[in-house]
Every structure is written in C-alpha cells, then in structure tokens.
Design an enzyme around this catalytic site. Structure first.
Site, PDB file in Angstrom:
ATOM      1  N   ASN A 107      -6.722   5.686   7.601  1.00 25.23           N
ATOM      2  CA  ASN A 107      -6.260   4.652   8.001  1.00 25.23           C
ATOM      3  C   ASN A 107      -7.165   3.293   6.557  1.00 25.23           C
ATOM      4  OD1 ASN A 107      -5.009   1.818   9.564  1.00 25.23           O
ATOM      5  ND2 ASN A 107      -7.108   1.123   9.718  1.00 25.23           N
ATOM      6  N   MET A 130       0.212  -1.924  12.271  1.00 23.16           N
ATOM      7  CA  MET A 130      -0.512  -2.843  12.477  1.00 23.16           C
ATOM      8  C   MET A 130      -0.512  -2.569  14.616  1.00 23.16           C
ATOM      9  SD  MET A 130      -1.740  -4.244  10.435  1.00 23.16           S
ATOM     10  CE  MET A 130      -2.498  -5.788  11.138  1.00 23.16           C
ATOM     11  N   HIS A 160      -8.369  -0.195   6.044  1.00 25.53           N
ATOM     12  CA  HIS A 160      -9.107  -1.543   6.844  1.00 25.53           C
ATOM     13  C   HIS A 160      -9.904  -2.246   5.651  1.00 25.53           C
ATOM     14  CE1 HIS A 160      -9.835  -4.245   9.851  1.00 25.53           C
ATOM     15  NE2 HIS A 160     -11.679  -3.647   9.794  1.00 25.53           N
ATOM     16  N   ILE A 185      -2.268  -0.285  17.476  1.00 24.67           N
ATOM     17  CA  ILE A 185      -3.383   0.471  17.941  1.00 24.67           C
ATOM     18  C   ILE A 185      -2.968   2.336  18.168  1.00 24.67           C
ATOM     19  CG2 ILE A 185      -5.266   0.822  19.296  1.00 24.67           C
ATOM     20  CD1 ILE A 185      -5.914  -2.484  18.952  1.00 24.67           C
ATOM     21  N   ASN A 225       1.242  -1.222   0.195  1.00 25.17           N
ATOM     22  CA  ASN A 225      -0.411  -0.190  -0.147  1.00 25.17           C
ATOM     23  C   ASN A 225       0.834   1.722   0.126  1.00 25.17           C
ATOM     24  OD1 ASN A 225      -2.793  -0.868   0.474  1.00 25.17           O
ATOM     25  ND2 ASN A 225      -1.919  -1.881   1.602  1.00 25.17           N
TER      26      ASN A 225
END
Length: 220
Positions: A126, A106, A128, A108, A19
């Site tokens: 982000n 990865m 997801h 939080i 990405n």
C-alpha cells in the site's frame, strides 16, 4: 532478479488513478521490467483510474460496496464488509497475480481478503502519504499540514508498506521524507501536489523492491 520472471500485478484504486498511471508508465518504460498489470479493480464506479486502465488496454472490474447493503440488509456493516471482501478475494485470485498494489484504495482490507491472499502467498502493498507510525488512516496530508502550521512538526513523508490488519502498520518497504518549506507549502493544495509528485516515484520504487523480494524469497 525481476528480469528473469514475469510479474503480474493487480492494482486496487478508488480515485483518479495518478499512482496507477505511474505504474502503467513504469511497466511500459522498463522501470518495472517484465511486469504487467493483470487487472485494475475499483470500489468506485466513476473512478477515473478505471478509464486510465481502459486506455492502456488493461482489464478492469468495478467491485462496489453499496450492493452489499441491499444484498445483506440484516447484517451489520462490518459483516457486510466481510462478504464484500470474500468476493473481492475471489476476483483477485481469479487473475493469479504475483502482487497486489493498493494505489489510492480507500477501503480498509479485512480478514477474508488478507487471509485468502496470504494463503496464496500473494503479498499486498500500500502507498500511504505519511511516515511509519505517523498519521495512520485518512486525511494524513491535511493532518500533517495542520501540525506544521501549529508548529508541531517540520516534515512528513510517504511510505510503501506491506498491508496487515492494523491500518498503515505493516512493515515499511520504502520511506521518503518531505520537509515543509516556509512560503512554498503555506497552502494545503500546493503541499498536496508536492506530496503526490513524490508518491508517483515512490510507488514505482516500492513496487520494484517488493517484486525483487518476492522472487528472491520464491527462488530460495
């Protein structure tokens, strides 16, 4: 809107960086006009995303969690994470980015980082691999695929969203639905590849929308 301002991105990664590569390519080919990546930061020393950044001449920084366990042995894991994110906030702010993009990061994000960036008016977005309110957290693709196999769903998707304290619950910027196809998506690995290809387009599109919104709000 984007054409009139130069936008600096900081990108957070944990893995292979496909990405991130989509963002690097889009900065080069004009799909993200007047945009550059100020730095790529990874919590994993061996993340191939760091190598992709180096090859593109982008500064990198490894900021891993393990040293914080040794540095603060008497703190709980949650408290160690707070110290980790305090330092991560300093690293990010040092580059004065306009936008932070989590591209397969990865960990939080916790209060110290979110608060520091909010105070500096730097949005965090982000990617997801699920639709809003579905399959929050890890292993989203596997869980959706399992539900399809069990006859519980006919589609999943990906979204780009703003990051808030609640995991994967920030306001969506962009969503793309992905239907399951009998015969084509039977193997999880095949379906994962299909999702990743959608992600590479979505992260560029969602980042562009976030940049446009950012400059629009700054100018008003």
């Amino acid at each position: 809107m984007t054409e009139h301002h130069h936008t600096r991105l900081t990108v957070l990664v944990s893995g292979s960086g496909t990405n991130l590569q989509a963002l690097i390519d889009a900065c080069k080919d004009g799909r993200l006009p007047n945009t550059s990546i100020a730095r790529v930061i990874s919590d994993k020393k061996a993340a191939y995303g760091l190598e992709r950044a180096r090859q593109a001449g982008i500064p990198v920084h490894y900021h891993g969690f393990p040293p914080y366990k040794e540095k603060f042995p008497n703190l709980s894991k949650q408290e160690q994470r707070i110290e980790f994110d305090k330092d991560l906030a300093k690293i990010v702010l040092n580059d004065s980015p306009d936008l932070v993009v989590c591209a397969g990061y990865m960990l939080i994000l916790t209060d110290p980082l979110l608060d520091a960036l909010s105070n500096a008016h730097i949005p965090i977005i982000n990617l997801h691999p699920a639709l809003p309110g579905e399959y929050n957290g890890t292993h989203a693709i596997d869980r959706a695929h399992g539900d399809w196999k069990a006859g519980k769903t006919k589609r999943t998707g990906v979204m780009i969203h703003y990051v808030i304290l609640e995991v994967d619950m920030g306001a969506p910027i962009l969503t793309k639905e992905i239907p399951f196809v009998e015969g084509e998506d039977d193997k999880l690995e095949d379906f994962e590849q299909k999702v990743h290809q959608v992600e590479w387009g979505a992260i560029v599109e969602g980042t562009k929308l976030a940049i446009d919104k950012l400059w629009s709000s700054r100018s008003s």
